[in-house]
Design an enzyme around this catalytic site. Structure first.
Site, short mmCIF file in Angstrom:
data_model
loop_
_atom_site.label_atom_id
_atom_site.label_comp_id
_atom_site.label_asym_id
_atom_site.label_seq_id
_atom_site.Cartn_x
_atom_site.Cartn_y
_atom_site.Cartn_z
N ASP A 130 26.13 9.77 5.07
CA ASP A 130 25.69 10.85 5.98
C ASP A 130 26.91 11.46 6.66
OD1 ASP A 130 23.11 10.14 5.39
OD2 ASP A 130 22.66 9.26 7.34
N ARG A 180 25.21 16.12 -1.12
CA ARG A 180 23.92 16.49 -0.51
C ARG A 180 24.24 17.62 0.48
NH1 ARG A 180 22.07 12.41 3.91
NH2 ARG A 180 21.52 11.05 2.16
P1 FDA Z 1 15.18 24.23 9.49
O1 FDA Z 1 15.63 23.41 10.65
O2 FDA Z 1 15.48 25.68 9.49
O3 FDA Z 1 13.65 24.01 9.29
C1 FDA Z 1 12.91 24.73 8.31
C2 FDA Z 1 11.46 24.31 8.41
O4 FDA Z 1 11.37 22.93 8.07
C3 FDA Z 1 10.88 24.39 9.81
O5 FDA Z 1 10.35 25.66 10.06
C4 FDA Z 1 9.82 23.34 9.76
O6 FDA Z 1 8.67 23.82 9.10
C5 FDA Z 1 10.43 22.28 8.90
N1 FDA Z 1 11.12 21.22 9.65
C6 FDA Z 1 12.44 21.05 9.79
N2 FDA Z 1 12.71 19.94 10.51
C7 FDA Z 1 11.53 19.42 10.85
C8 FDA Z 1 11.11 18.29 11.56
N3 FDA Z 1 11.99 17.44 12.11
N4 FDA Z 1 9.79 18.07 11.69
C9 FDA Z 1 8.87 18.89 11.12
N5 FDA Z 1 9.20 19.98 10.42
C10 FDA Z 1 10.49 20.25 10.29
N6 FDA Z 1 22.14 16.42 9.04
C11 FDA Z 1 23.42 16.07 9.28
O7 FDA Z 1 24.06 16.65 10.17
N7 FDA Z 1 24.02 15.07 8.55
C12 FDA Z 1 23.36 14.42 7.55
O8 FDA Z 1 23.94 13.53 6.92
C13 FDA Z 1 22.01 14.80 7.28
N8 FDA Z 1 21.32 14.18 6.29
C14 FDA Z 1 20.06 14.67 5.97
C15 FDA Z 1 19.37 14.11 4.90
C16 FDA Z 1 18.14 14.61 4.52
C17 FDA Z 1 17.43 14.03 3.36
C18 FDA Z 1 17.58 15.72 5.25
C19 FDA Z 1 16.29 16.33 4.84
C20 FDA Z 1 18.24 16.25 6.34
C21 FDA Z 1 19.47 15.71 6.72
N9 FDA Z 1 20.13 16.21 7.83
C22 FDA Z 1 21.42 15.80 8.06
C23 FDA Z 1 19.42 17.08 8.80
C24 FDA Z 1 19.63 18.54 8.51
O9 FDA Z 1 20.98 18.88 8.78
C25 FDA Z 1 18.72 19.42 9.37
O10 FDA Z 1 18.93 19.19 10.73
C26 FDA Z 1 17.24 19.23 9.11
O11 FDA Z 1 16.99 18.93 7.77
C27 FDA Z 1 16.49 20.50 9.46
O12 FDA Z 1 16.95 21.57 8.67
P2 FDA Z 1 16.08 22.28 7.52
O13 FDA Z 1 16.98 22.57 6.40
O14 FDA Z 1 14.91 21.46 7.20
O15 FDA Z 1 15.75 23.70 8.12
#
Ligand code: FDA
Length: 303
Positions: A130, A180
């Site tokens: 991560d 990732r």
């Molecule tokens: P965004 O935040 O724009 O959300 C898009 C949509 O997704 C929202 O409108 C909602 O519908 C849904 N959504 C997002 N988060 C949600 C939640 N918590 N609950 C419910 N719905 C939600 N970050 C980092 O800094 N270092 C890392 O190593 C990782 N590793 C990692 C692994 C994996 C498998 C994932 C999925 C995410 C990470 N992250 C991470 C976190 C990542 O950086 C980010 O903060 C979250 O995934 C939210 O971003 P989205 O891309 O989902 O988009």
């Protein structure tokens, strides 16, 4: 504003102690956290696999202050890899370098990571590292680049909100290091990261295309339907078969999208956290989407 509040609360020690030991904890957190024990994580990974979903197990914990704590974190991951092998699951593990001693010394951290990397390789698994806040990015990538060339079996994480990520992505892709790609979850200053969400999304879109063009076994970690569509469109355009990349999502988040991807034959891996140090992880999930507080409250009152 709510995001800042939850990120602030994620760093409050007294609240954390109270929450982690409260009997309400399991009911509060079960949507996002498999449970307190490794067996809970494995049980969830097994269930997911029966639904055609892969897992990456995350033993919850962050910055450690002593070599003994770092060793304890390493032992937990070694046990997780043993359990993955015993259950014959195609699962990986995810770790944070601050759990493995990065705040203590680079060499101590490196020795701990190398041990789990070798174990992962011996069972055909992988250690996903991560990415934490921006102060750690240089040292994290240096360590990954060194260890990958020696043993493989690693995946790096890059955050689209950082200005520097384009250069990091090109360099790691050229070294055939699996990546990732996520948007980024920490509170970063405008000197290093795009403050506006629209710029972060544009950056994710640009980087995702490059990753599909140049990356080895890339993983797209997002719940954003626009980013998912864009990945699928670009993959189709450049002739990438679905077997050569994967989507990653967090356990309990956007289960509707998860089912849709699997039903359409795409590879999906869920990040499955377990362990008793769940508080900062849980608060970051609330920060990302304060509406989750409603989910949690509903779970609390549901039998
Ligand atoms: P965004 O935040 O724009 O959300 C898009 C949509 O997704 C929202 O409108 C909602 O519908 C849904 N959504 C997002 N988060 C949600 C939640 N918590 N609950 C419910 N719905 C939600 N970050 C980092 O800094 N270092 C890392 O190593 C990782 N590793 C990692 C692994 C994996 C498998 C994932 C999925 C995410 C990470 N992250 C991470 C976190 C990542 O950086 C980010 O903060 C979250 O995934 C939210 O971003 P989205 O891309 O989902 O988009």
């Amino acid at each position: 504003m709510l995001r800042e509040t939850f990120l602030f609360l994620s760093r409050r020690r007294a609240l954390r102690r109270w929450m982690e030991t409260s009997p309400l904890a399991a009911r509060l957190t079960r949507r996002f956290i498999a449970g307190q024990r490794l067996e809970d994580g494995i049980a969830v990974a097994r269930r997911l696999y029966s639904e055609n979903i892969l897992a990456t197990l995350d033993h919850l914990g962050e910055n450690v202050a002593s070599p003994d704590e770092a060793l304890a974190a390493r032992v937990c991951i070694e046990q997780a890899l043993d359990a993955i092998a015993a259950a014959a699951l195609p699962a990986t593990v995810s770790i944070k370098l601050t759990q493995f001693g990065l705040d203590i010394s680079d060499s101590l951290c490196r020795a701990n990571v190398e041990a789990v990397q070798q174990k992962a390789r011996s069972i055909g698994s992988r250690v996903e590292i991560d990415m934490e806040s921006s102060e750690y990015v240089d040292r994290t990538l240096r360590l990954i680049e060194d260890l990958h060339s020696a043993n493989g079996a690693l995946r790096a994480v890059l955050q689209a909100y950082l200005y520097r990520t384009h250069d990091d992505l090109r360099r790691l892709a050229a070294l055939r290091i699996p990546i990732r790609l996520c948007k980024g979850a920490y509170n970063e200053p405008p000197s290093v990261a795009w403050p506006r969400k629209s710029d972060v999304n544009a950056s994710y879109a640009r980087l995702a295309r490059i990753l599909l063009d140049e990356g080895e076994d890339p993983a797209f970690a997002t719940h954003d339907p626009r980013m998912i569509d864009l990945v699928l469109e670009h993959a189709a355009r450049c002739g990438r078969s679905p077997a050569t990349f994967e989507f990653q999502m967090l356990y309990g988040v956007r289960r509707d999208l998860q089912s849709m991807l699997v039903a359409n034959g795409f590879r999906l891996r869920l990040y499955v956290p377990y362990g008793d140090a769940w508080y900062p992880y849980f608060m970051r999930r609330l920060a990302e989407r304060p509406a989750n507080v409603l989910f949690i409250l509903r779970n609390l009152f549901r039998r």
